[in-house]
Design an enzyme around this catalytic site. Structure first.
Site, mmCIF file in Angstrom:
data_model
loop_
_atom_site.group_PDB
_atom_site.id
_atom_site.type_symbol
_atom_site.label_atom_id
_atom_site.label_comp_id
_atom_site.label_asym_id
_atom_site.label_seq_id
_atom_site.Cartn_x
_atom_site.Cartn_y
_atom_site.Cartn_z
ATOM 1 N N HIS A 16 0.829 -1.216 0.000
ATOM 2 C CA HIS A 16 0.000 0.000 0.000
ATOM 3 C C HIS A 16 0.868 1.273 0.000
ATOM 4 O O HIS A 16 2.085 1.195 -0.017
ATOM 5 C CB HIS A 16 -0.979 -0.010 1.174
ATOM 6 C CG HIS A 16 -0.317 -0.046 2.507
ATOM 7 N ND1 HIS A 16 0.309 -1.170 2.990
ATOM 8 C CD2 HIS A 16 -0.158 0.910 3.460
ATOM 9 C CE1 HIS A 16 0.806 -0.903 4.182
ATOM 10 N NE2 HIS A 16 0.541 0.348 4.481
ATOM 11 N N THR A 51 2.422 4.420 -4.195
ATOM 12 C CA THR A 51 3.504 4.487 -5.195
ATOM 13 C C THR A 51 4.692 3.595 -4.835
ATOM 14 O O THR A 51 4.994 3.386 -3.657
ATOM 15 C CB THR A 51 4.020 5.946 -5.295
ATOM 16 O OG1 THR A 51 4.207 6.453 -3.967
ATOM 17 C CG2 THR A 51 3.060 6.823 -6.064
ATOM 18 N N ARG A 52 5.377 3.102 -5.881
ATOM 19 C CA ARG A 52 6.632 2.372 -5.730
ATOM 20 C C ARG A 52 7.581 2.851 -6.815
ATOM 21 O O ARG A 52 7.155 3.115 -7.940
ATOM 22 C CB ARG A 52 6.424 0.859 -5.898
ATOM 23 C CG ARG A 52 5.575 0.188 -4.817
ATOM 24 C CD ARG A 52 6.321 0.140 -3.489
ATOM 25 N NE ARG A 52 5.614 -0.566 -2.421
ATOM 26 C CZ ARG A 52 4.791 0.007 -1.538
ATOM 27 N NH1 ARG A 52 4.527 1.298 -1.601
ATOM 28 N NH2 ARG A 52 4.240 -0.718 -0.592
ATOM 29 N N LYS A 78 6.548 12.397 -0.698
ATOM 30 C CA LYS A 78 6.501 11.153 0.095
ATOM 31 C C LYS A 78 7.926 10.677 0.356
ATOM 32 O O LYS A 78 8.731 10.602 -0.575
ATOM 33 C CB LYS A 78 5.716 10.092 -0.680
ATOM 34 C CG LYS A 78 5.617 8.752 0.037
ATOM 35 C CD LYS A 78 4.879 7.735 -0.838
ATOM 36 C CE LYS A 78 5.112 6.324 -0.363
ATOM 37 N NZ LYS A 78 4.622 5.311 -1.311
ATOM 38 N N HIS A 106 14.806 3.167 3.963
ATOM 39 C CA HIS A 106 14.942 1.782 3.523
ATOM 40 C C HIS A 106 15.657 0.914 4.566
ATOM 41 O O HIS A 106 15.254 -0.228 4.800
ATOM 42 C CB HIS A 106 15.696 1.758 2.193
ATOM 43 C CG HIS A 106 15.906 0.394 1.639
ATOM 44 N ND1 HIS A 106 14.859 -0.396 1.211
ATOM 45 C CD2 HIS A 106 17.027 -0.345 1.457
ATOM 46 C CE1 HIS A 106 15.336 -1.563 0.781
ATOM 47 N NE2 HIS A 106 16.644 -1.549 0.927
ATOM 48 N N CYS A 138 4.097 -0.005 7.230
ATOM 49 C CA CYS A 138 4.035 -1.020 6.172
ATOM 50 C C CYS A 138 5.022 -2.126 6.576
ATOM 51 O O CYS A 138 5.612 -2.045 7.655
ATOM 52 C CB CYS A 138 4.445 -0.351 4.855
ATOM 53 S SG CYS A 138 4.104 -1.291 3.358
ATOM 54 N N LYS A 166 8.607 -3.429 -8.070
ATOM 55 C CA LYS A 166 8.858 -3.115 -9.486
ATOM 56 C C LYS A 166 8.941 -4.376 -10.344
ATOM 57 O O LYS A 166 8.666 -4.361 -11.524
ATOM 58 C CB LYS A 166 10.144 -2.291 -9.632
ATOM 59 C CG LYS A 166 11.394 -3.048 -9.213
ATOM 60 C CD LYS A 166 12.663 -2.213 -9.290
ATOM 61 C CE LYS A 166 12.837 -1.244 -8.156
ATOM 62 N NZ LYS A 166 12.858 -1.834 -6.784
HETATM 63 C C1 LIG Z 1 7.273 1.116 2.772
HETATM 64 C C2 LIG Z 1 7.613 0.292 1.580
HETATM 65 C C3 LIG Z 1 8.192 0.893 0.459
HETATM 66 C C4 LIG Z 1 8.551 0.130 -0.641
HETATM 67 N N1 LIG Z 1 9.082 0.747 -1.743
HETATM 68 C C5 LIG Z 1 9.362 0.012 -2.858
HETATM 69 C C6 LIG Z 1 9.788 0.655 -4.047
HETATM 70 O O1 LIG Z 1 9.860 1.889 -4.113
HETATM 71 N N2 LIG Z 1 10.054 -0.116 -5.123
HETATM 72 C C7 LIG Z 1 9.935 -1.478 -5.098
HETATM 73 O O2 LIG Z 1 10.224 -2.126 -6.111
HETATM 74 N N3 LIG Z 1 9.530 -2.108 -3.975
HETATM 75 C C8 LIG Z 1 9.238 -1.406 -2.865
HETATM 76 N N4 LIG Z 1 8.778 -2.003 -1.730
HETATM 77 C C9 LIG Z 1 8.725 -3.481 -1.675
HETATM 78 C C10 LIG Z 1 7.503 -4.080 -2.305
HETATM 79 O O3 LIG Z 1 6.348 -3.324 -2.053
HETATM 80 C C11 LIG Z 1 7.369 -5.508 -1.779
HETATM 81 O O4 LIG Z 1 8.599 -6.195 -2.044
HETATM 82 C C12 LIG Z 1 6.243 -6.252 -2.445
HETATM 83 O O5 LIG Z 1 5.024 -5.541 -2.318
HETATM 84 C C13 LIG Z 1 6.114 -7.642 -1.813
HETATM 85 O O6 LIG Z 1 5.113 -8.344 -2.508
HETATM 86 P P1 LIG Z 1 4.480 -9.679 -1.910
HETATM 87 O O7 LIG Z 1 3.573 -10.212 -2.950
HETATM 88 O O8 LIG Z 1 5.601 -10.536 -1.401
HETATM 89 O O9 LIG Z 1 3.657 -9.193 -0.625
HETATM 90 P P2 LIG Z 1 2.185 -8.547 -0.564
HETATM 91 O O10 LIG Z 1 1.960 -7.613 -1.684
HETATM 92 O O11 LIG Z 1 1.999 -8.037 0.823
HETATM 93 O O12 LIG Z 1 1.239 -9.800 -0.802
HETATM 94 C C14 LIG Z 1 1.161 -10.890 0.080
HETATM 95 C C15 LIG Z 1 -0.298 -11.295 0.162
HETATM 96 O O13 LIG Z 1 -0.402 -12.560 0.825
HETATM 97 C C16 LIG Z 1 -1.586 -12.540 1.576
HETATM 98 N N5 LIG Z 1 -1.499 -13.597 2.598
HETATM 99 C C17 LIG Z 1 -0.581 -13.724 3.568
HETATM 100 N N6 LIG Z 1 -0.817 -14.814 4.317
HETATM 101 C C18 LIG Z 1 -1.916 -15.396 3.807
HETATM 102 C C19 LIG Z 1 -2.676 -16.547 4.164
HETATM 103 N N7 LIG Z 1 -2.350 -17.329 5.206
HETATM 104 N N8 LIG Z 1 -3.765 -16.844 3.425
HETATM 105 C C20 LIG Z 1 -4.147 -16.076 2.378
HETATM 106 N N9 LIG Z 1 -3.449 -14.961 2.004
HETATM 107 C C21 LIG Z 1 -2.359 -14.633 2.707
HETATM 108 C C22 LIG Z 1 -1.618 -11.120 2.138
HETATM 109 O O14 LIG Z 1 -2.917 -10.760 2.571
HETATM 110 C C23 LIG Z 1 -1.128 -10.314 0.954
HETATM 111 O O15 LIG Z 1 -2.208 -9.843 0.164
HETATM 112 C C24 LIG Z 1 8.364 -1.271 -0.617
HETATM 113 C C25 LIG Z 1 7.763 -1.874 0.490
HETATM 114 C C26 LIG Z 1 7.357 -1.103 1.566
HETATM 115 C C27 LIG Z 1 6.717 -1.755 2.745
#
Ligand SMILES: Cc1cc2nc3c(=O)[nH]c(=O)nc-3n(C[C@H](O)[C@H](O)[C@H](O)COP(=O)(O)OP(=O)(O)OC[C@H]3O[C@@H](n4cnc5c(N)ncnc54)[C@H](O)[C@@H]3O)c2cc1C
Length: 375
Positions: free
Chosen positions: A44, A47-48, A262, A266, A309, A342
């Site tokens: 959330h 932006t990224r 914003k 990191h 986050c 990304k």
């Molecule tokens: C503050 C912040 C800034 C960032 N800035 C950048 C940036 O500028 N550029 C960049 O490239 N990356 C950035 N990132 C990193 C990037 O956002 C994350 O690496 C990426 O979103 C991770 O994706 P994910 O699918 O692993 O996790 P998520 O997108 O969180 O998805 C995981 C999903 O699994 C679900 N889930 C978990 N457990 C269960 C369960 N038991 N049953 C069913 N569903 C479940 C959750 O509800 C969630 O929807 C940033 C992250 C943060 C926190």
């Protein structure tokens, strides 16, 4: 119904994977604890940053470039505004490993990165104030992804191709059989031929259900928006940025649609349990970001608001994208260590290739989980 593939976690990686599976004609089930996009995990905050000359290592560049191509496809297919080409300014001292890797990536892949002395940066963007020992590496083609739109876009397309998305249903148990899988939620059981686990900060817990113990550490992070003069910090002229400073590694975004500048940090952060209520953005969080701004972007105004986050760190801060070592019908995407968003378009494609073809056309050798599994 029995599905070709079940995806546990329909966030950044999982939703993209859902699209690529469904588009390949696979009957696809996505299950998520919440209703993605949502503000409970790691995706959330609007932006990224997406950048291609990569400070974290040259091996990421081909993936970042492919991800960009796929984001463009998503924008075309959905009509959504996915990407803003603001450019990204990477700042640090010339000897920094991050800056060296940005420059070597740019050279090797012929990326448009302009190296600027601090005075030139301060002249071009009067909202910035770099110290004389810093340099700026400005990549003009990079910019900002609208992360909510990205996940919504893949969700729409996945559903259009027939995927089923079960929301607000936490997966409580996973059983792996020789050629199939069963997952259980409160009151429901689903079966499929193959499984993807893409559960973000909860991955460690879910992967232990499939016999994997991986060093995944959920960390509390924050970001905040500050009121600013749009002529200095607005998206028309001001870039997204990453700053390696003696005090810490900060990043941020221009004020987009007047929401404010914003900023986030990191490095650092507290280890957390993703199920515990997260401490809301507080004075300490604000103080840290404000110290950065006072030094390097001194014309900012008051705090508008901030949010917590989560990152999920691996020990080397490189990703885990791999098939399960004992079950070739189970793929894992975890440990995106605060820089994964990304890549989520291309990671979704890779996950579908791993399950459908047993291998990916992309080089994912740096992301094998074997590096963390002791024999
Ligand atoms: C503050 C912040 C800034 C960032 N800035 C950048 C940036 O500028 N550029 C960049 O490239 N990356 C950035 N990132 C990193 C990037 O956002 C994350 O690496 C990426 O979103 C991770 O994706 P994910 O699918 O692993 O996790 P998520 O997108 O969180 O998805 C995981 C999903 O699994 C679900 N889930 C978990 N457990 C269960 C369960 N038991 N049953 C069913 N569903 C479940 C959750 O509800 C969630 O929807 C940033 C992250 C943060 C926190």
């Amino acid at each position: 119904m029995h599905y070709d593939v079940i995806i546990v976690g329909a966030g950044s990686m999982g939703m993209a994977a859902g699209y690529f599976f469904a588009k390949s004609g696979k009957t696809t089930l996505l299950v998520d604890s919440f209703n993605p996009p949502h503000d409970k995990g790691s995706h959330h905050g609007d932006t990224r940053i997406i950048r291609y000359a990569y400070g974290e290592g040259e091996e990421y560049v081909p993936l970042a470039l492919k991800a960009k191509e796929l984001w463009n496809d998503l924008a075309k297919e959905t009509g959504k505004e996915i990407f803003l080409q603001t450019g990204v300014l990477n700042v640090g001292v010339a000897e920094s490993e991050f800056i060296k890797s940005v420059l070597s990536s740019a050279e090797k892949f012929a990326l448009p990165v302009h190296v600027m002395e601090s005075a030139e940066v301060n002249r071009k963007w009067p909202g910035m104030s770099l110290s004389s020992d810093m340099i700026g590496c400005f990549e003009t083609t990079s910019g900002v992804l609208k992360c909510g739109e990205c996940i919504e876009g893949y969700r729409e397309l996945a559903e259009l191709h027939g995927a089923t998305i079960v929301t607000n249903s936490r997966v409580l148990d996973i059983e792996i059989h020789e050629n199939s899988v069963t997952i259980k939620t409160e009151g429901n059981k689903y079966e499929g031929d193959a499984l993807v686990v893409s559960a973000g900060a909860w991955a460690g817990n879910l992967l232990s259900m499939v016999g994997l113990k991986l060093p995944l550490e959920p960390i509390r992070k924050t970001f905040a928006w500050f009121d600013v003069d749009e002529t200095l910090y607005g998206q028309q002229d001001f870039p997204a940025f990453s700053f390696e400073t003696p005090e810490g590694f900060y990043y941020g975004f221009p004020s987009i649609d007047n929401v404010g500048l914003k900023v986030g940090r990191h490095d650092g952060g507290e280890k957390i349990n993703p199920d515990d209520p997260r401490r809301t953005f507080d004075e300490d969080d604000e103080g840290d970001l404000r110290r950065f701004l006072q030094q390097y972007m001194p014309h900012h105004g008051p705090l508008k608001y901030g949010e917590p986050c989560m990152y999920t760190l691996t020990p080397d801060e490189d990703f885990i994208i791999d098939l399960h070592p004992n079950h070739s019908h189970v793929a894992i995407a975890a440990g995106f260590s605060g820089h994964g968003f990304k890549f989520s378009s291309v990671v979704g494609k890779i996950l579908s290739e791993l399950i459908i073809e047993g291998k990916s056309e992309h080089d994912i050798s740096p992301f094998k989980m074997g590096r963390f599994i002791k024999n």
